[in-house]
Design a protein around this motif. Structure first.
Motif, PDB file in Angstrom:
ATOM      1  N   GLY A 217       2.146   7.301  -6.594  1.00 49.07           N
ATOM      2  CA  GLY A 217       1.157   8.272  -7.040  1.00 49.07           C
ATOM      3  C   GLY A 217      -0.184   7.690  -7.423  1.00 49.07           C
TER       4      GLY A 217
ATOM      5  N   GLN B 174      -1.816   3.807 -14.561  1.00 50.99           N
ATOM      6  CA  GLN B 174      -1.797   3.174 -13.238  1.00 50.99           C
ATOM      7  C   GLN B 174      -0.977   1.888 -13.254  1.00 50.99           C
ATOM      8  OE1 GLN B 174      -6.064   2.976 -12.848  1.00 50.99           O
ATOM      9  NE2 GLN B 174      -6.129   4.673 -11.386  1.00 50.99           N
TER      10      GLN B 174
ATOM     11  N   LYS C 127       0.829  -1.207   0.000  1.00 52.29           N
ATOM     12  CA  LYS C 127       0.000   0.000   0.000  1.00 52.29           C
ATOM     13  C   LYS C 127       0.863   1.256   0.000  1.00 52.29           C
ATOM     14  CE  LYS C 127      -3.760  -2.134   2.677  1.00 52.29           C
ATOM     15  NZ  LYS C 127      -4.517  -2.060   3.967  1.00 52.29           N
ATOM     16  N   ASP C 128       1.905   1.249   0.836  1.00 52.95           N
ATOM     17  CA  ASP C 128       2.800   2.408   0.901  1.00 52.95           C
ATOM     18  C   ASP C 128       3.474   2.660  -0.443  1.00 52.95           C
ATOM     19  OD1 ASP C 128       2.171   2.657   3.585  1.00 52.95           O
ATOM     20  OD2 ASP C 128       3.958   1.570   4.265  1.00 52.95           O
TER      21      ASP C 128
ATOM     22  N   LEU D   9       2.364   1.809  -3.463  1.00 48.95           N
ATOM     23  CA  LEU D   9       1.397   2.335  -4.417  1.00 48.95           C
ATOM     24  C   LEU D   9       1.148   3.813  -4.163  1.00 48.95           C
ATOM     25  CD1 LEU D   9      -1.263  -0.528  -4.656  1.00 48.95           C
ATOM     26  CD2 LEU D   9       0.561   0.020  -6.272  1.00 48.95           C
ATOM     27  N   ASP D  10       1.082   4.181  -2.906  1.00 50.65           N
ATOM     28  CA  ASP D  10       0.913   5.589  -2.565  1.00 50.65           C
ATOM     29  C   ASP D  10       2.124   6.396  -3.012  1.00 50.65           C
ATOM     30  OD1 ASP D  10      -0.451   7.790  -1.272  1.00 50.65           O
ATOM     31  OD2 ASP D  10       1.030   7.627   0.325  1.00 50.65           O
ATOM     32  N   LEU D  11       3.300   5.857  -2.806  1.00 54.97           N
ATOM     33  CA  LEU D  11       4.537   6.521  -3.206  1.00 54.97           C
ATOM     34  C   LEU D  11       4.599   6.700  -4.721  1.00 54.97           C
ATOM     35  CD1 LEU D  11       7.223   7.554  -1.950  1.00 54.97           C
ATOM     36  CD2 LEU D  11       8.184   5.306  -2.445  1.00 54.97           C
TER      37      LEU D  11
ATOM     38  N   ARG E 213      -6.810   0.066  -4.381  1.00 52.57           N
ATOM     39  CA  ARG E 213      -6.114  -0.392  -5.582  1.00 52.57           C
ATOM     40  C   ARG E 213      -5.233  -1.603  -5.314  1.00 52.57           C
ATOM     41  NH1 ARG E 213      -8.959   1.493  -9.773  1.00 52.57           N
ATOM     42  NH2 ARG E 213      -9.119   3.772  -9.789  1.00 52.57           N
TER      43      ARG E 213
ATOM     44  N   ALA F 250      -3.928   6.843  -6.604  1.00 55.24           N
ATOM     45  CA  ALA F 250      -4.983   7.259  -5.676  1.00 55.24           C
ATOM     46  C   ALA F 250      -5.640   6.029  -5.027  1.00 55.24           C
ATOM     47  CB  ALA F 250      -6.030   8.089  -6.416  1.00 55.24           C
ATOM     48  N   GLU F 251      -6.115   6.210  -3.821  1.00 56.66           N
ATOM     49  CA  GLU F 251      -6.790   5.160  -3.061  1.00 56.66           C
ATOM     50  C   GLU F 251      -5.984   3.855  -3.034  1.00 56.66           C
ATOM     51  OE1 GLU F 251     -11.333   5.319  -3.413  1.00 56.66           O
ATOM     52  OE2 GLU F 251     -10.673   5.892  -5.424  1.00 56.66           O
ATOM     53  N   PRO F 252      -4.753   3.911  -2.550  1.00 56.81           N
ATOM     54  CA  PRO F 252      -3.916   2.699  -2.558  1.00 56.81           C
ATOM     55  C   PRO F 252      -4.516   1.544  -1.773  1.00 56.81           C
ATOM     56  CG  PRO F 252      -2.946   4.417  -1.175  1.00 56.81           C
ATOM     57  CD  PRO F 252      -4.059   5.060  -1.948  1.00 56.81           C
TER      58      PRO F 252
END
Length: 530
Positions: A139, A158, A132-133, A135-137, A146, A141-143
């Motif tokens: 860029g 994506q 999750k981190d 995916l957030d890193l 996703r 959205a809503e990791p």
């Protein structure tokens, strides 16, 4: 630089051949920790072959010679076990086409987690949280949501960001990025470049950045190596090479930016009219979330005259491609669409079929839209077999020859398969497949996004010539305002399913009203500034 001052990677006289054909001819470069070396050139110049050879990822029939030393290890002589221990952990690679590195049968979170468990010793629970981190890193959205998505549920941009997240999962010492931003929106590409720069600084990571765009790499690279036909024809600091190029080929790459289209007003009748178009999708829920509805296109109206080009621009997920398919009645939509004065709204599938030859679609990824099992001649004439079933094979072959000649391809290529062609050639085949039916409206969905700038210009010039010759009307979709400016008479800017700004192309480019449009312009033209 490491404590001993030794280079992290040393490549010396690297050569690759396939039988009598030499594709890499004596490439040498040195890379230290924290540095970024860019390898730049057009498709077929040998950029990717160079790094694949260095990592021993080429097919068995490829012959590789030379030396590739990573720290003190000679990669070309390393045992497979020791090489596998390095790859993915200390040396990672981001490939140009993300679907080549993503498994369609597993969620993206599971795939990132598998790397963390295998290469970094994470527990399954810790790997899930770290995914999750990442995916957030990258860029996305809503990791948290996703991370449970499958690759086919994500947009192209994506998916590429997931591939980048996978590559950086183990904080590698060397990251090789092979055209990582080619298919991304210009604003997202800028964020990805910023992300890679931050990672390089934070972890002392070295990077090899492969691209066809010199304007792009000068934003991130310390050194630039310009390749042409398997050889490095110019090398030096990024500042020197881009400001004072010495080789004619380097100067050509720097000059390869689409030019603004001359604006001419044609008094022609309306060909396409859409009113209050809406497209909605239901998103399935998960264990801790409920199903929800997504407004992919929300109340869009537009009007397009015969022989003119409407450019639709916006980031991935803005609704551009969904709108295009709604205009062609390829997805269920509310609102009304009329073509040449005929209301298409209530026409069923069989009634639409005769109109399909007049309304053609050219897809973003020609490799994905051209069947690898069909030869070029069968691909180009596929529409003729549907709309002119009485035509003979000889007649279709003659039409295929003319269609290929019109898109400036050698007709002898019709006996080849798509995988035997370059990216630019495949896109010309896709255009020929549409043009053979003599359409009146052609929707072009990101037709140049994965192409070199020099090849882009050739495709844009071809499309303009075809438009002049046949009075074609285009809807041209892109995330790149530099490309849209080169082809469009009018521009519509999309964001979150709505058109937020619309007008004459020169007005939108020179006097944008919306901050979002200004951001797209800044990202599109920053790379082209000299």
């Amino acid at each position: 630089m490491d404590a001993c001052g030794k280079p992290l990677l040393r490549v010396r006289d690297l050569r690759v051949s396939y039988g009598p054909a030499s594709v890499v001819k004596g490439v040498s470069l040195t890379l230290r920790r924290g540095e970024t070396a860019a390898i730049v050139g057009e498709s077929g110049s040998g950029k990717t072959q160079t790094v694949l050879a260095a990592l021993r990822l080429l097919p068995r029939h490829a012959v590789t010679t030379g030396s590739v030393i990573f720290e003190d290890a000679e990669l070309l002589a390393l045992s497979r076990r020791r090489l596998d221990a390095l790859l993915g952990r200390r040396i990672a690679m981001v490939f140009q086409e993300p679907m080549s590195s993503l498994d369609p049968l597993f969620t993206v979170g599971a795939q990132i987690g598998a790397i963390l468990c295998l290469k970094a010793g994470f527990s399954r629970r810790a790997a899930k949280e770290r995914a999750k981190d990442l995916l957030d890193l990258a860029g996305i959205a809503e990791p948290g949501r996703r991370v449970r998505a499958y690759p086919h549920e994500l947009s192209g941009g994506q998916r590429q960001r997931v591939a980048i997240a996978m590559a950086i999962a183990c904080n590698p010492d060397l990251l090789i990025a092979d055209e990582p931003t080619t298919a991304l929106d210009v604003t997202v590409a800028a964020r990805i470049l910023d992300l890679l720069a931050q990672l390089k600084q934070s972890f002392g990571m070295a990077m090899i950045f492969i691209s066809h765009d010199l304007g792009l790499v000068r934003r991130i690279a310390d050194s630039v190596h310009v390749m042409r036909e398997g050889e490095i024809v110019e090398a030096g600091s990024a500042a020197r090479v881009t400001a004072n190029p010495r080789h004619e080929y380097t100067r050509m790459l720097l000059a390869a930016m689409p030019r603004a289209r001359a604006q001419t007003r044609k008094d022609t009748p309306v060909l396409l009219r859409a009113q209050n178009i809406g497209v909605r999708f239901s998103l399935r829920g998960h264990l801790l979330s409920v199903a929800r509805e997504l407004k992919a296109v929300d109340g869009i109206s537009l009007c397009l005259n015969q022989g003119r080009t409407l450019g639709i621009v916006g980031e991935s997920g803005s609704g551009k491609s969904t709108l295009a398919r709604a205009l062609l009645k390829l997805v269920p939509a509310s609102g009304t669409v009329s073509f040449d004065g005929r209301d298409l709204t209530r026409l069923h599938r069989s009634a639409m079929r005769p109109l399909r030859r007049s309304m053609q679609l050219v897809f973003q990824d020609p490799y994905g839209s051209l069947s690898p099992a069909m030869r070029v001649d069968d691909i180009v004439t596929e529409g003729l077999r549907v709309h002119e079933p009485a035509s003979s094979h000889k007649e279709r072959d003659a039409r295929a020859v003319l269609a290929l000649e019109e898109v400036l391809l050698d007709p002898s290529l019709r006996y080849r398969f798509p995988q035997e062609l370059s990216g630019g050639q495949r896109q010309r085949v896709a255009i020929a497949r549409a043009m053979i039916l003599k359409p009146r409206l052609v929707v072009l969905d990101e037709p140049t996004s994965a192409l070199d700038r020099t090849v882009q210009i050739g495709i844009l010039t071809l499309l303009e010539q075809l438009q002049e010759a046949h009075g074609l009307t285009y809807v041209f979709i892109s995330h790149d305002l530099a490309v849209i400016r080169a082809v469009a008479d009018e521009i519509a800017v999309m964001k979150n399913g709505r058109i937020i700004e619309q007008g004459a192309a020169n007005e939108i480019v020179e006097h944008p009203r919306e901050a979002y449009t200004r951001a797209l312009l800044a990202a599109a033209f920053q790379a082209g500034e000299t």
